[in-house]
Design an enzyme around this catalytic site. Structure first.
Site, PDB file in Angstrom:
ATOM      1  N   ASP A 478       0.832  -1.253   0.042  1.00 52.81           N
ATOM      2  CA  ASP A 478      -0.037  -0.105  -0.050  1.00 52.81           C
ATOM      3  C   ASP A 478       1.054   0.989   0.244  1.00 52.81           C
ATOM      4  OD1 ASP A 478      -1.651   2.019   0.452  1.00 52.81           O
ATOM      5  OD2 ASP A 478      -2.642   1.235   1.918  1.00 52.81           O
ATOM      6  N   PHE A 479       0.859   1.998  -1.081  1.00 56.50           N
ATOM      7  CA  PHE A 479       1.898   2.961  -1.197  1.00 56.50           C
ATOM      8  C   PHE A 479       1.470   4.157  -0.447  1.00 56.50           C
ATOM      9  CE2 PHE A 479      -1.420   3.826  -4.375  1.00 56.50           C
ATOM     10  CZ  PHE A 479      -1.674   5.093  -4.090  1.00 56.50           C
ATOM     11  N   ARG A 494       0.027   9.670 -13.022  1.00 55.60           N
ATOM     12  CA  ARG A 494      -1.077   9.914 -12.702  1.00 55.60           C
ATOM     13  C   ARG A 494      -1.723   9.418 -11.339  1.00 55.60           C
ATOM     14  NH1 ARG A 494      -4.000   7.303 -18.077  1.00 55.60           N
ATOM     15  NH2 ARG A 494      -3.006   5.632 -17.226  1.00 55.60           N
ATOM     16  N   HIS A 497      -3.064  13.255  -8.999  1.00 56.51           N
ATOM     17  CA  HIS A 497      -4.546  13.948  -9.093  1.00 56.51           C
ATOM     18  C   HIS A 497      -5.964  13.034  -8.489  1.00 56.51           C
ATOM     19  CE1 HIS A 497      -5.364  11.738 -13.068  1.00 56.51           C
ATOM     20  NE2 HIS A 497      -5.175  10.876 -12.075  1.00 56.51           N
TER      21      HIS A 497
END
Length: 591
Positions: A478-479, A494, A497
Site C-alpha cells: 500500500d503506497f 497519474r 491527481h
C-alpha cells in the site's frame, strides 16, 4: 474561384508543426470530391438549380458550360498539413495562394479583423480521374486563432458550409453568351446574384467570377445551393452583377450574421454532447469499429452482426457519420481515422466507461456542486474504488480504459533519460505499462513494480510476455503506507491527481523517506495552464472532482508547493502528448 501567384509548393509552404488536418475536415473534402467528380454538368445543375427550373433552361446552360470544381473551407494552421491526408483520399494538392474575396467575406461575417485571419487557397487535382467531369477541388485553408469568434467560425462553417459551392466554366466566353447565361440563371432559373469579382492573375486575360445562390440545401449533404460562373476575360457584365447582388441583399433590420441564432446553435451543440457520448458508447458496446476494421458493411449487415434493430442501427450510423466517425460509400459504411480509435485496444473501453458509470456519476454533478458531496458516491451509492471492487465487470472496463489512455507512455523515455538509472521504482504502477516502456528504452536498468497485491499479480504475465520479468521485481503493498527503498528513480504516474493535498503529502513523504539524496522523483500529470491556453486538464479537473474522493488536477505552481512542503525541489518539466507533462524533482537537501 480566386487564385494568386505563389512560388511555393504545398510541401514547402507550411512550417514544421502545422496543426494536422482533422478527420472531420478530411471527410468534408472527400464528400465534396465524391459528389462533384461523379456528376456531369447537367447532373450538377440539377442538384444546384431550384427545383422549378425549366428543363430547357438547365439544358442550355449545360450545353455552354462544363464543371470546373467543387469548393470547401477547412481548418489548420498551415498548408503543409494538407499533403498527406489529401494524397490519401486521391487528391494532388497544388501550391497555396492567398485569398482575398473569401478572406474579406469570412472576416466580415464573423467580425474578425482581417489582419487576424489568414485564408489560403489550394487547388487539388483528382488523381486518376477518368470520368470526364470535374478535375479538381478548391480548398479554402483557414487558420483560426483562439477566442469565441474563431471558435464560432470553425463550428459554424463545419455545420453550415457557407463557403462550399460548385463552379462551372463557360466554354466559349463571348460577351453575348455570358449575358445570355446570366439572364437564364437570374431569370427562369431564379438564382440570386451573390457577389463576384475579376481576377487578373487567372489565365492570359484574367477571369471574371460571378457567384449565384438560391434557397434550400443540396440533399442529403446539407450544402448551400451556391453556383460560381467562371468566364475568361474582363466582362462589363460584372458591374451589373454586383449592383444586382447588392440590391438583392435584405435590409439589415436584424444582425448579420444572426448572433443570437449562432449562440443558440452553439449552445445546442454543447447541450447535446450527452447524445454524442451515448452514441459513441453504443458504438463501442456493439463493437461497430471492430466489425468494420477489416471491410465495409451495410447497416443491415451490422445490425445482423450485433443482433440490433436495423432501423435504429442505420440512424445511429448516420449520426456517427455526421460526427466524422464513419464514412459512407453508397450503402456501405467504413471507418474514418477518427473511427479507428473506437476499436478494441484503442479507446473502445474509454467510450464504454465515459458512457457508462462515469456518465451516471456526472448526472449528480449539480448535487455535488450544491453540497460538496462526491457525485460518484451520490449516484452509485459508494466511493469509486469500492464500487469497482464489488463490480468486476465494470472494473475490467475501467482498467481497459486506463490502459488505452496510456498510449503516450512511449514518449516518456524520449523526454527523460533513464539510461543511467540503476533501478526505477514505479509506485502504484498498475500493470506496469509505463515501466515496460522505460525498461525497453534503458536495457541496463532494473525495475520495481509496486502496487496492491492483486494488481501486481496480474502484471507478471504482461512483464513476462516482454521478457522483462527477470529485470523487474514485483512487490505488493500500500503506497499510502510505505514505498520500497533502493531506487534511483521513483515514478508517480497519474497518482497525485487522485488525492487531496493532505494525502498527496503523505504519499510524497513516503517516497522521500525511501529515496537516497541522489535519487530522482518523476511525476507525470496533466497540469492546468494559468495563461488561458486550451487544455484537457480543465475538463479533467471537473472529472476528478466527480469521480474521485478529493481528486483534482493542479497547476504547475501547486505541484511545486506540494513538493516543497514534502521536502523536494522541482528542477525540470517536460511536455508530453495530450497535455501531459513529466515533472522531475530531487530531494531539497540533495543534489
Amino acid at each position: 474561384m480566386e487564385t494568386f501567384e505563389d512560388e511555393h509548393s504545398i510541401g514547402e509552404a507550411g512550417v514544421a508543426g502545422d496543426t494536422p488536418l482533422e478527420d472531420i475536415d478530411v471527410e468534408r473534402i472527400r464528400r465534396v470530391m465524391d459528389f462533384t467528380r461523379s456528376l456531369s454538368t447537367g447532373e450538377l445543375l440539377a442538384e444546384i438549380l431550384p427545383s422549378g427550373t425549366p428543363a430547357h433552361v438547365a439544358a442550355e446552360i449545360a450545353r455552354h458550360c462544363r464543371v470546373a470544381h467543387g469548393s470547401v473551407m477547412v481548418f489548420t494552421s498551415g498548408p503543409s498539413a494538407l499533403a498527406a491526408p489529401l494524397t490519401g483520399i486521391g487528391l494532388n494538392p497544388g501550391a497555396p495562394r492567398p485569398s482575398t474575396v473569401v478572406h474579406e467575406r469570412v472576416a466580415r461575417r464573423y467580425g474578425i479583423p482581417e489582419a487576424d485571419l489568414q485564408v489560403q487557397i489550394v487547388h487539388a487535382a483528382i488523381s486518376g480521374n477518368e470520368s470526364g467531369h470535374v478535375g479538381e477541388i478548391e480548398i479554402f485553408l483557414c487558420s483560426v486563432g483562439s477566442g469565441e469568434r474563431f471558435q464560432r467560425l470553425l463550428d459554424d462553417e463545419r455545420r453550415a458550409n457557407h463557403e462550399t459551392h460548385f463552379a462551372i466554366d463557360v466554354a466559349a466566353p463571348e460577351p453575348h453568351l455570358t449575358e445570355r447565361l446570366w439572364e437564364l440563371l437570374t431569370g427562369p432559373a431564379g438564382m440570386t446574384p451573390d457577389g463576384g469579382g475579376f481576377n487578373p492573375y487567372e489565365g492570359p486575360a484574367g477571369r471574371t467570377v460571378l457567384y449565384f445562390r438560391t434557397e434550400g440545401l443540396v440533399a442529403p449533404q446539407g450544402w448551400p445551393r451556391r453556383l460560381e460562373l467562371l468566364v475568361d476575360g474582363d466582362h462589363e457584365l460584372l458591374a451589373t452583377h454586383l449592383r444586382s447582388a447588392e440590391s438583392s441583399r435584405p435590409a439589415r433590420t436584424a444582425p448579420e450574421p444572426p448572433a443570437d441564432e449562432e449562440a443558440t446553435r452553439r449552445m445546442l451543440d454543447l447541450l447535446t454532447g450527452a447524445w454524442t457520448t451515448q452514441a459513441l458508447c453504443a458504438a463501442a458496446e456493439l463493437g461497430i469499429a471492430d466489425h468494420l476494421k477489416s471491410h465495409p458493411a451495410t447497416s443491415a449487415e451490422l445490425a445482423t452482426l450485433t443482433n440490433a434493430d436495423p432501423d435504429l442501427m442505420h440512424r445511429i450510423l448516420r449520426y456517427l457519420e455526421s460526427l466524422g466517425v464513419l464514412r459512407r460509400d453508397g450503402r456501405r459504411w467504413s471507418l474514418t481515422g477518427l473511427g479507428m480509435t473506437l476499436r478494441t485496444g484503442a479507446l473502445r473501453d474509454v467510450a464504454r466507461l465515459y458512457g457508462g458509470i462515469f456518465y451516471r456519476s456526472f448526472g449528480s454533478l449539480s448535487h455535488s456542486v450544491r453540497t460538496g458531496e462526491n457525485a460518484f458516491e451520490h449516484a452509485l451509492g459508494m466511493p469509486p474504488f469500492d464500487y469497482l471492487n464489488e463490480h468486476p465487470d465494470q472494473a475490467s472496463v475501467f482498467h481497459g480504459a486506463m490502459a488505452a489512455g496510456s498510449s503516450w507512455f512511449s514518449g516518456v523515455p524520449e523526454v527523460i533519460d533513464f539510461t543511467d538509472a540503476g533501478t526505477v521504482v514505479d509506485v502504484a504502477g498498475g500493470h506496469g505499462d509505463l515501466l515496460r516502456h522505460i525498461l525497453m528504452a534503458a536495457p541496463a536498468a532494473r525495475g520495481v513494480l509496486f502496487d496492491q497485491p492483486a494488481v501486481v499479480d496480474a502484471a507478471r504475465e504482461e512483464l513476462e510476455k516482454d521478457d522483462l520479468l527477470d529485470r523487474c521485481e514485483v512487490i505488493g503493498g500500500d503506497f499510502t503506507e510505505w514505498v520500497p527503498e533502493g531506487g534511483d528513480v521513483y515514478l508517480l504516474s497519474r497518482i497525485l491527481h487522485d488525492w487531496d493535498d493532505e494525502q498527496c503529502l503523505k504519499i510524497l513523504a513516503n517516497c522521500r523517506q525511501a529515496m537516497s539524496e541522489t535519487a530522482r522523483l518523476v511525476i507525470i500529470e496533466r497540469p492546468i495552464p494559468t495563461d488561458g491556453t486550451p487544455s484537457l486538464a480543465i475538463a479533467w479537473d471537473v472529472h476528478m472532482a466527480v469521480n474521485n474522493i478529493g481528486g483534482r488536477e493542479r497547476t504547475h505552481e501547486e505541484y511545486r508547493r506540494l513538493l516543497r512542503v514534502a521536502g523536494f525541489r522541482l528542477v525540470d518539466t517536460r511536455p508530453l502528448a495530450l497535455d501531459m507533462a513529466a515533472l522531475t524533482a530531487v530531494p531539497a537537501d540533495g543534489s
